[in-house]
Design a protein around this motif. Structure first.
Motif, PDB file in Angstrom:
ATOM      1  N   GLU A 152      -1.272   4.311  -5.683  1.00  0.00           N
ATOM      2  CA  GLU A 152      -2.731   4.129  -5.566  1.00  0.00           C
ATOM      3  C   GLU A 152      -3.429   4.458  -6.880  1.00  0.00           C
ATOM      4  O   GLU A 152      -3.310   5.573  -7.394  1.00  0.00           O
ATOM      5  N   SER A 195      -2.833  -2.243  -7.206  1.00  0.00           N
ATOM      6  CA  SER A 195      -2.389  -1.552  -5.986  1.00  0.00           C
ATOM      7  C   SER A 195      -3.373  -0.471  -5.554  1.00  0.00           C
ATOM      8  O   SER A 195      -2.995   0.681  -5.345  1.00  0.00           O
ATOM      9  N   SER A 219      -4.982  -0.274  -2.712  1.00  0.00           N
ATOM     10  CA  SER A 219      -4.892   0.030  -1.282  1.00  0.00           C
ATOM     11  C   SER A 219      -3.436  -0.068  -0.828  1.00  0.00           C
ATOM     12  O   SER A 219      -2.991  -1.118  -0.364  1.00  0.00           O
ATOM     13  N   ALA A 229      -1.761   0.931   1.765  1.00  0.00           N
ATOM     14  CA  ALA A 229      -1.483   0.577   3.155  1.00  0.00           C
ATOM     15  C   ALA A 229      -1.556  -0.934   3.366  1.00  0.00           C
ATOM     16  O   ALA A 229      -0.727  -1.513   4.084  1.00  0.00           O
ATOM     17  N   VAL A 230      -2.542  -1.578   2.753  1.00  0.00           N
ATOM     18  CA  VAL A 230      -2.684  -3.026   2.925  1.00  0.00           C
ATOM     19  C   VAL A 230      -1.527  -3.763   2.256  1.00  0.00           C
ATOM     20  O   VAL A 230      -0.915  -4.671   2.840  1.00  0.00           O
ATOM     21  N   LEU A 231      -1.214  -3.383   1.029  1.00  0.00           N
ATOM     22  CA  LEU A 231      -0.126  -4.035   0.314  1.00  0.00           C
ATOM     23  C   LEU A 231       1.207  -3.798   1.015  1.00  0.00           C
ATOM     24  O   LEU A 231       2.044  -4.713   1.121  1.00  0.00           O
ATOM     25  N   ALA A 241       1.724  -3.355   4.167  1.00  0.00           N
ATOM     26  CA  ALA A 241       1.798  -4.169   5.382  1.00  0.00           C
ATOM     27  C   ALA A 241       2.357  -5.545   5.060  1.00  0.00           C
ATOM     28  O   ALA A 241       3.192  -6.093   5.799  1.00  0.00           O
ATOM     29  N   HIS A 242       1.913  -6.118   3.950  1.00  0.00           N
ATOM     30  CA  HIS A 242       2.430  -7.424   3.538  1.00  0.00           C
ATOM     31  C   HIS A 242       3.893  -7.317   3.113  1.00  0.00           C
ATOM     32  O   HIS A 242       4.715  -8.171   3.471  1.00  0.00           O
ATOM     33  N   SER A 259       4.338   4.681   0.095  1.00  0.00           N
ATOM     34  CA  SER A 259       3.308   4.958  -0.904  1.00  0.00           C
ATOM     35  C   SER A 259       3.826   5.969  -1.895  1.00  0.00           C
ATOM     36  O   SER A 259       4.424   6.977  -1.525  1.00  0.00           O
ATOM     37  N   GLN A 274      -3.742   4.641   9.366  1.00  0.00           N
ATOM     38  CA  GLN A 274      -3.163   3.540   8.603  1.00  0.00           C
ATOM     39  C   GLN A 274      -1.644   3.593   8.609  1.00  0.00           C
ATOM     40  O   GLN A 274      -0.973   2.585   8.871  1.00  0.00           O
TER      41      GLN A 274
END
Length: 375
Positions: free
Chosen positions: A70, A79, A81, A83-85, A87-88, A100, A116
């Motif tokens: 982060e 990078s 976020s 958590a969002v990255l 997830a993908h 993370s 999250q």
């Protein structure tokens, strides 16, 4: 008990030995740390697509984990976020652990982080790591914008960390005001929690809580030995971990020749220099770095920054990793490779995987594939 996805909790390999200089067998796992770099001429959208592609390639090559870091208010790092990255990345892979490296807890309410990463664990059971750091990962103004308060202090970190763990485990005492809060889906879906650090503070806290510890050797090499020793000295067994587990972050760039590797490494020093001077930007090209005329003081800054970086051909970098592991007894090494071009970055990881004799995973169709832990 082993930390999720980590063999050899006593620091040994599957064959029972330690990695010695000159040996090629991967006696400790290797992992990937990614910052989704935005190179000159590229865009954040493309950098994020490339990050997912790197996760897929790391899985194929046999790396154990794919972590993202982060950072905020840095045009050259996408990078922001994790958590969002993640997830993908998790949806595009099926076996590699994703995590993370780390989420900077001062920037977020513990409940938000718990929700999250509890969701990630619920969606991809047994594959998620939550690495937590206590630095903001940005400048003070941006940090205040993230939390909408200027009252940010690293002194609050231990308390906020305990709150985060309590949201996962439902362990708030009855008299605590948060006892009535159910963190959904965090409760009952706790990922593997790690502490990150670049000093003794998080090392000692990780030891006292019985958590695995990841040290930022790639930018705080002078503190590596002391922090690792402090972690092991203060370690107390926990439900998560019976014995200390140390992972070191290492900056490495591998190419077919040392000359080529050093050419690719040029932008790293220039990018750091600009950051230190208060002018962060997109990641420069090797040509731009080669043309830049450093002052003597700038060269000293760059030299200090890159002193611990491993840059060279596959044998040189392999031996450098071997020496580091033999010196520290690290249980795992996490490699970050910051170069301008995506193809060069993937090639570096591929050359290193081959040099370290990682076992490639068979190609998988991840569409609808179950999320399984890495064996």
């Amino acid at each position: 008990m082993q930390v999720n996805g980590a063999p050899g909790m006593d620091g040994t390999s599957r064959s029972g030995g330690r990695l010695e200089a000159g040996m090629t067998e991967p006696l400790v796992p290797l992992s990937v740390l990614d910052l989704a770099p935005v190179g000159a001429g590229s865009t954040p959208a493309l950098a994020l697509r490339r990050a997912v592609e790197l996760a897929q390639e790391a899985e194929r090559l046999g790396y154990r984990r794919y972590w993202v870091a982060e950072h905020h208010n840095m045009p050259g790092i996408a990078s922001s976020s994790p958590a969002v990255l993640l997830a993908h990345a998790a949806a595009a892979t099926s076996a590699i652990r994703v995590g993370s490296g780390g989420v900077m807890l001062p920037n977020h309410a513990p409940l938000v982080v718990a929700e999250q990463f509890g969701m990630l664990e619920a969606l991809h059971p047994g594959r998620v790591d939550l690495g937590i750091g206590r630095a903001p990962g940005t400048d003070p103004l941006t940090a205040s914008a993230l939390r909408r308060t200027r009252d940010l202090s690293a002194e609050d970190f231990p308390q906020e960390l305990l709150q985060l763990l309590a949201f996962f485990d439902g362990s708030f005492p009855d008299e605590h005001p948060y006892h009535r809060i159910t963190a959904v889906p965090a409760l009952g879906y706790r990922p593997a929690v790690w502490l990150l650090g670049s000093s003794d503070f998080s090392a000692q806290l990780a030891g006292m809580l019985g958590l695995p510890f990841s040290f930022a050797h790639h930018f705080a090499a002078a503190n590596t030995d002391g922090a690792v020793a402090a972690y092991r000295a203060t370690f107390r067994p926990s439900d998560a971990l019976e014995r200390p587990y140390v992972m070191l972050g290492v900056a490495a760039i591998v190419a077919e020749t040392e000359e080529r590797a050093r050419w690719l490494a040029g932008p790293s020093g220039l990018a750091f220099l600009r950051l230190r001077q208060g002018h962060p930007g997109v990641y420069p090209t090797p040509e731009e770095a080669a043309e830049y005329r450093f002052t003597p003081s700038e060269r000293e800054v760059m030299k200090a920054w890159t002193a611990s970086h491993l840059v060279g051909d596959p044998e040189q970098v392999r031996d450098g990793l071997a020496r580091l592991q033999a010196r520290t007894g690290a249980d795992e090494l996490m490699v970050t490779t910051m170069v301008h071009g995506h193809a060069d970055r993937v090639r570096s990881y591929a050359l290193l995987a081959d040099a370290m004799d990682l076992q490639p995973r068979e190609a998988r169709d991840t569409a609808g594939a179950p999320a399984v832990p890495d064996a």
